[in-house]
Design an enzyme around this catalytic site. Structure first.
Site, short mmCIF file in Angstrom:
data_model
loop_
_atom_site.label_atom_id
_atom_site.label_comp_id
_atom_site.label_asym_id
_atom_site.label_seq_id
_atom_site.Cartn_x
_atom_site.Cartn_y
_atom_site.Cartn_z
N GLY A 1 0.78 -1.22 0.00
CA GLY A 1 0.00 0.00 0.00
C GLY A 1 0.81 1.28 0.00
CE1 TYR A 2 3.06 1.60 4.44
CE2 TYR A 2 5.32 0.79 4.28
CZ TYR A 2 4.18 1.01 5.02
OH TYR A 2 4.14 0.65 6.35
CD GLN A 3 3.69 7.49 -1.65
OE1 GLN A 3 2.94 7.55 -0.69
NE2 GLN A 3 3.70 8.42 -2.60
N GLY B 1 2.33 0.81 -4.35
CA GLY B 1 3.24 -0.27 -4.71
C GLY B 1 4.61 0.18 -5.16
#
Length: 334
Positions: A60-62, A64
Site C-alpha cells: 500500500g505504500y505509494q 506499490g
C-alpha cells in the site's frame, strides 16, 4: 550494528529495521513527501553499509512503488542474499469482497503481486497489515503456511492487532500443525505505550518478535518542538495520531531532550535507546542519508535503569490511534 533472531524464525536481523514508507512515487500515494528512486537507493545503500540488513515496506505504500524502489535498489546493489525484506498486505476491501475473491485467493494475489514488484523469488517476512475480520483465521493461517512451506516466504507476521487475536491465531495454528505468526508490527514508542499491557508480555512469553512502527512518533521523539520538517507539515494522516495528545506528551518529550543534552547525543538516540530495551527491531524511516547515522548510533546508546524510569514516569494512558483504532468496517473499506 548489532543483530538478533527474528522470534522463532531463525532469521538474523539488525537491531534496527529501515522503514521504506517514505520511498516511492510521490504522485501515486498519500505521502507527498516521499523521495524518488535515486535518493531512495542512496539511502538504502548507505543504511546497508552501516549494518542495517532489515528493510520494511508494504503493497500500500505509494501504490506499490515503495516495493518497486526497494526491490530494484537491492538488486542493483547486489545485496539480496544479505538482506531481509519484509512487506505487508491489507485484508480485502469492500470492492474486493464484491469481486468474490476468497480469503485464500486474495492472499495469493497480493503475494504474487508483491513478489513481482520487488523482483524477488521470495519474501523473508510477509505481514498481514491489519487483522482480517472477513476471513476465517484458519483459512489465513493455512494460506500463509502453504506459502512458507513452498518457499515463497520464509516467515510471516502480523500488524495492528490485539493480543487476543494474535494468541488465538497462533494457538489455532499450533493445534492444526500449521506455522505461526513470528512477529508483531504495532504502534509502539515512548508516547504510545499501550502495547505494554498485553502485547509485549505475550510476545516475550512466546518469543514473538516485536518490530514496532512509528518508533520516533513521526519525529516528535527525534526533533525539538520548534523544528519543522517537510513531513511534519505534510503528513496529515500520521500527525492525527499525535496532535490530540500534544499536551500530555510534552513532559515525556522534554525528558528525552534533557537526557539527550546530558549525554551530548541526539533525541533519536535516547528514544530508540529506550525502545531497544523493549523491542526486537524497531522500524525507523529516513528520507535523508544523514538521518541514518543518528539512528545507527542508538544501538550502542545504553540508558541506566534510573533514566529509563525517568523517561517513563510522566506517561499517561492514551487512546488507541491509527489502524488498530478503526472498526472492522473501516479496515475493510481501505
Amino acid at each position: 550494528m548489532k543483530y538478533t533472531k527474528l522470534g522463532n524464525s531463525g532469521i538474523n536481523v539488525s537491531r534496527l529495521c529501515l522503514g521504506c514508507m517514505g520511498f516511492g512515487d510521490a504522485s501515486r500515494g498519500m505521502h507527498t513527501w516521499a523521495v524518488q528512486y535515486d535518493e531512495s537507493k542512496d539511502i538504502i545503500g548507505y543504511a546497508y553499509e552501516q549494518g542495517i540488513n532489515f528493510f520494511d515496506t508494504a503493497m500500500g505504500y505509494q501504490d506499490g512503488t515503495s516495493e518497486e524502489y526497494l526491490g530494484r535498489a537491492i538488486r542493483e546493489l547486489g545485496i539480496r542474499d544479505k538482506t531481509v525484506i519484509a512487506t505487508k498486505y491489507m485484508p480485502r476491501s469492500t470492492d474486493e469482497l464484491l469481486e468474490t475473491y476468497t480469503g485464500q485467493e486474495w492472499i495469493e494475489k497480493c503475494l504474487h503481486d508483491s513478489l513481482k514488484r520487488l523482483g524477488t523469488d521470495y519474501i523473508d517476512l510477509y505481514i498481514m497489515h491489519a487483522w482480517d475480520y472477513k476471513t476465517p483465521v484458519l483459512e489465513t493461517m493455512e494460506t500463509l503456511t502453504k506459502a512458507q512451506r513452498d518457499g515463497r516466504i520464509r516467515a510471516f507476521g502480523i500488524s495492528n492487532c490485539y493480543a487476543w487475536q494474535l494468541a488465538k491465531a497462533n494457538a489455532l495454528a499450533e493445534k492444526e500443525g500449521l506455522e505461526t505468526f513470528t512477529s508483531i508490527q504495532s504502534h509502539f514508542n515512548l508516547i504510545a505505550r499501550e502495547d505494554e499491557r498485553e502485547i509485549i508480555p505475550y510476545c516475550k512469553e512466546d518469543n514473538i518478535a516485536v518490530t514496532p512502527y512509528s518508533s520516533l512518533a513521526v519525529g516528535r521523539l527525534s526533533r525539538r518542538p520548534e523544528e519543522v520538517t517537510k513531513r511534519s507539515q505534510l503528513d496529515v494522516i500520521n500527525n492525527s495520531k499525535y496532535d490530540w495528545a500534544k499536551d500530555i506528551d510534552e513532559p515525556v518529550i522534554q525528558r528525552v531532550i534533557e537526557i539527550a543534552d546530558k549525554h551530548g547525543v541526539s533525541m533519536a538516540e535516547v528514544s530508540l535507546g529506550w525502545l531497544l530495551t523493549k523491542a526486537t527491531s524497531p522500524v525507523v524511516g529516513a528520507t535523508k542519508k544523514s538521518q541514518i547515522d543518528g539512528l545507527v548510533k542508538s544501538v550502542d546508546f545504553i540508558l541506566t535503569e534510573e533514566e529509563i524510569n525517568y523517561l517513563e514516569e510522566p506517561y499517561v494512558p492514551h487512546k488507541l490511534a491509527g489502524v488498530i483504532a478503526m472498526n472492522p468496517v473501516e479496515i475493510q473499506a481501505k
